[in-house]
Structure formats: C-alpha cells, structure tokens
Enzyme design. Structure first.
Site, short mmCIF file in Angstrom:
data_model
loop_
_atom_site.label_atom_id
_atom_site.label_comp_id
_atom_site.label_asym_id
_atom_site.label_seq_id
_atom_site.Cartn_x
_atom_site.Cartn_y
_atom_site.Cartn_z
N ARG A 31 0.83 -1.21 0.00
CA ARG A 31 0.00 0.00 0.00
C ARG A 31 0.87 1.27 0.00
O ARG A 31 0.44 2.30 -0.51
CB ARG A 31 -0.95 0.00 1.19
CG ARG A 31 -2.10 -0.94 0.97
CD ARG A 31 -3.07 -0.95 2.11
NE ARG A 31 -4.32 -1.56 1.68
CZ ARG A 31 -5.31 -1.87 2.48
NH1 ARG A 31 -5.20 -1.66 3.78
NH2 ARG A 31 -6.41 -2.39 2.01
N LYS A 71 -18.83 -15.73 3.85
CA LYS A 71 -20.26 -15.46 3.98
C LYS A 71 -20.97 -15.09 2.68
O LYS A 71 -20.52 -14.22 1.95
CB LYS A 71 -20.46 -14.30 4.95
CG LYS A 71 -20.22 -14.66 6.38
CD LYS A 71 -20.81 -13.57 7.25
CE LYS A 71 -20.27 -13.61 8.64
NZ LYS A 71 -20.06 -12.27 9.15
N GLY A 125 -7.92 -7.85 -0.31
CA GLY A 125 -8.15 -8.72 0.84
C GLY A 125 -7.36 -10.01 0.81
O GLY A 125 -6.20 -10.05 0.43
N GLY A 143 -12.67 -4.19 0.68
CA GLY A 143 -14.05 -3.71 0.86
C GLY A 143 -14.46 -2.78 -0.27
O GLY A 143 -15.58 -2.88 -0.80
P1 AMP Z 1 -14.16 -13.24 3.90
O1 AMP Z 1 -13.66 -12.51 5.10
O2 AMP Z 1 -15.65 -13.39 3.84
O3 AMP Z 1 -13.54 -12.78 2.60
O4 AMP Z 1 -13.65 -14.72 4.08
C1 AMP Z 1 -12.31 -15.06 4.23
C2 AMP Z 1 -12.23 -16.19 5.18
O5 AMP Z 1 -13.07 -17.23 4.73
C3 AMP Z 1 -10.86 -16.77 5.31
O6 AMP Z 1 -10.35 -16.49 6.58
C4 AMP Z 1 -11.08 -18.27 5.13
O7 AMP Z 1 -10.42 -19.06 6.10
C5 AMP Z 1 -12.57 -18.41 5.30
N1 AMP Z 1 -13.11 -19.61 4.63
C6 AMP Z 1 -12.99 -19.94 3.35
N2 AMP Z 1 -13.53 -21.14 3.11
C7 AMP Z 1 -14.00 -21.60 4.29
C8 AMP Z 1 -14.66 -22.79 4.71
N3 AMP Z 1 -14.92 -23.77 3.84
N4 AMP Z 1 -14.99 -22.90 6.00
C9 AMP Z 1 -14.71 -21.91 6.87
N5 AMP Z 1 -14.10 -20.77 6.54
C10 AMP Z 1 -13.75 -20.61 5.26
#
Ligand code: AMP
Length: 397
Positions: A37, A201, A354, A377
């Site tokens: 960054r 999510k 990210g 984000g």
């Molecule tokens: P996000 O913050 O929504 O972009 O998600 C990123 C996070 O999703 C990372 O820390 C991953 O470890 C988690 N992640 C990805 N796949 C899985 C899974 N199958 N089960 C649980 N966590 C997950």
C-alpha cells in the site's frame, strides 16, 4: 471514463496539498510486514513533489476508535516512506492529528517538502464525518487529493468531509488506476468474462452476486459461502458453514443465472474434517454428501480442475475471496489452484484485494496478474455496482 479531476489537472506549485493515502499496512512488533500500500501511493506523491507542491500526507491505521493508541501510530510509515522516496518525510507526531505540532510542521514547509500527519482515526470525529474535524484538516491545505482507494467506500472526514472546505480536489494516480481496471473489467470486459467469489459469507456478497450475474459469462462460487448453495441444491453439508436464512436467496440466484444464460459453477467435491484445524484427519467427498459431524474446509480435486478449466478459457477474470481455509496449509490447495490458473492465462486478471490478494502475493504470482486491488471492501462495493463516496466527493472535471 472517469469524469473526475486528477492530479494531472492541478497546478500545485507553492500550494499546500493534503493527500489522503491508504497507509493502513499490517504491522508486527512495530515493523511493516507488507508495504504494497505504501509503494502503490508513490507515483502520486512523487508527481506532487516534482511539481513543487507542499505535500501533506494523511491516512488511518487500524481501528484506534478515536484514541491516540501508540501501537497504531503512523511513525513506522513515515520512516519507510523516507527511505522509499530518498527524501526526508517529517512525521507530525500529534495526538490531535491537527494540533500545534502538525500546524508548526506544515508552516515550516518549503515547496517539494513532505509531512505525514498522525493516524486520522486518533480523532473520534473521523469516522462520523463531523464538520469540525473536516474543517481542521482542510485548514492545513489549499488543495485536496484522494488517493486512498481502500477507504473510498467510507464517508469520513479525511475522505469526504474535507472536500467541502478546500478550494479544489482531485483523485490521485492509484485511485485512477483502480477505477480504470475494475471499471473496465466489469463494464467493458473482453469475453468470456469469469468472476470467482469465495470467502466465508454469502450475506457479505449478496449484492455482488446479484450485480455480477448481469455482467459475467461464468460465475464461480467457492469457499465457505458455497455450502449455502449446496443446501439450496438439496445437498447435505454436515457442520460446514451455512447461512440457512440465505438458502432462498441462493435458489433465486441460481434461477437468475439460468434465465440469463450465465454458467454458474459451485464445488462438486469438498475436503472435509471433523475439527477446524490444520493437523487433523481429512478426506474428500461429493459436496452434497457431507456426513454429520464433518465440515468442509476446501474445494476438492475435481472442483479444482473444474474451476481451473473455466478460468483457462476466459479473457477477463475477477476474483474475490479464498476457496477454502487457506490459512491452514492442508486446506489451501483450492485457493492455490485458482491463483495458478489465473497466473497462467493470457487475459485481464484482476484480484479484488483482501485475502485473495494476500494469497496471490504469498504464492509469488503478484506480477503475473494484470491488477491487484489495494482495497478489499472498496473493490467489493465497486463490484456491487455502488458509487464510492470518496470518489463522488471529488471535483468533476
Ligand atoms: P471473507 O472474510 O468473507 O472474505 O472470508 C475469508 C475467510 O473465509 C478466510 O479467513 C477463510 O479461512 C474463510 N473460509 C474460506 N472457506 C471456508 C470454509 N470452507 N470454511 C470456513 N471458513 C472458510
């Protein structure tokens, strides 16, 4: 085309230019562990120095929540920036950000000098976009430049409020580049256009899925969010991540994809465990057949091939979110496979910040991608089709 003033439209000789950067870099024991960054901000800073501006830099760092937390000081950034610019960067240490120290440092500036203010979030007004603090920041400068793409989805004093109290505002080169790459990829893509979404999510990416279905030829869903789609298809996912209340939405999105003729790919096999850790027993099963007490942590081998094949045929690829729990070595294969496929193809490849950006850089594929966004984000909101407040607030051309 971006209809906003850029640094190329400004005459800054002898003027005080406040530049909002995104120096929110990861720190470990006071040392910067990833300086992407900072290097991304250099072109704008160098241009303003060369043009004889008095360059006053500001940024947030972490979430000090309105308090002067020493561990979130920008002092290490000033030091590293001095080295990278081969020029003194005066750090205006000041718990009030725009207090006596900062004012004195700015008053002593000559043309081409650089001052870095303290963490803008040391003041609680920052994230509430309160007028008094916006005015204080603006009082230091004649002109404002926003080059903080990573924070452009937030309407704060140092990104939005300040623009009302300076005579002129513009976007910096980084901001221009981010908007050009993301904007072209999404709105004017060379086809086939493939988007890959992962992460934990569905609820975080609802609007992204909906918007991308209007644009892409293929949408790939992996990561924790895929299990909600597996349930929507009638499968069993054991104790994998699941957002039950989003199952109807997942069904709606799959129907929308069909109506639009968009290929919608979800995992066909999954690597499962009984415990959420790296060193534990794992096996691969079909995605909709995960037994009770087991949960999915990564996409399986067949899915890796399926996704890589879809990526190989693409001319534009946008990726946001890991395919599995890539922080655990044993469950990083899916995320690696996507990064590898993207690194191999002759196409426009965009990483939406990210975790996916961190994964690509860690794997050493950084220079194989067309563009790695500095804002997770912000790039997501861009992919949702939203206008970014930090860009909207800047003067039109
Ligand atoms: P996000 O913050 O929504 O972009 O998600 C990123 C996070 O999703 C990372 O820390 C991953 O470890 C988690 N992640 C990805 N796949 C899985 C899974 N199958 N089960 C649980 N966590 C997950």
């Amino acid at each position: 085309m971006l209809n906003k003033k850029t640094v190329d439209d400004l005459q800054v000789k002898g003027k005080r230019v406040l530049v909002r950067c995104d120096f929110n870099v990861p720190l470990q024991d006071g040392a910067i562990t990833d300086e992407n960054r900072i290097t991304a901000a250099l072109p704008t800073i160098k241009k303003l120095i060369a043009d004889g501006g008095k360059v006053i830099l500001c940024s947030h760092m972490g979430k000090p929540k309105g308090e002067a937390k020493p561990e979130l000081s920008l002092a290490p950034v000033a030091k590293r920036l001095s080295e990278l610019l081969e020029k003194e960067v005066v750090f205006a240490k000041d718990d009030n950000v725009v207090g006596e120290n900062a004012k004195a440092a700015v008053a002593a500036m000559k043309d081409g000098d650089v001052v870095l203010l303290e963490n803008t979030r040391y003041r609680k007004e920052e994230t509430k976009n309160e007028e008094n603090y916006s005015k204080e920041l603006a009082s230091l400068a004649d002109v404002f430049v926003n080059d903080a793409f990573g924070t452009s989805h937030r309407a704060h004093c140092s990104t939005v409020g300040v623009t009302e109290f300076v005579s002129e505002s513009a976007v910096g080169y980084l901001m221009e580049k981010e908007i050009e790459f993301l904007g072209n990829a999404v709105n004017n893509p060379e086809r086939p256009f493939v988007a890959i979404l992962g992460g934990s999510k569905v609820s975080d990416k609802i609007n992204v899925i909906n918007n991308l279905l209007e644009k892409v030829d293929t949408l790939i869903i992996g990561g924790g969010m895929a299990y909600t789609f597996a349930v929507a298809k009638g499968g069993k996912v054991g104790n994998s991540l699941l957002e039950e209340d989003k199952v109807p939405y997942a069904m709606e999105m799959m129907k929308k994809a069909e109506e639009k003729g968009v290929k919608f790919l979800t995992p066909v096999d999954t690597v499962i465990t009984k415990e959420f850790k790296n060193d534990t027993e794992f096996k691969t099963v079909p995605t909709g057949e995960i037994p009770d007490e087991w949960g999915g942590l990564d996409i399986g081998e067949e899915t890796r091939k399926l996704f890589a094949d879809a990526i190989m045929g693409a001319k534009t690829v946008v990726w946001n979110g890991p395919m599995g729990v890539f922080e655990f070595e044993n469950f990083a294969k899916g995320t690696k496979a996507v990064a590898e496929a993207m690194a191999q193809i002759d196409a426009t490849t965009i990483i939406g910040g990210g975790d996916s950006a961190a994964a690509v850089n860690q794997l050493g594929y950084g220079d194989k991608m067309t563009h790695i966004s500095t804002g997770g984000g912000a790039s997501l909101e861009f992919l949702e089709g939203k206008e970014l407040p930090g860009v909207v607030a800047v003067d039109d051309k």
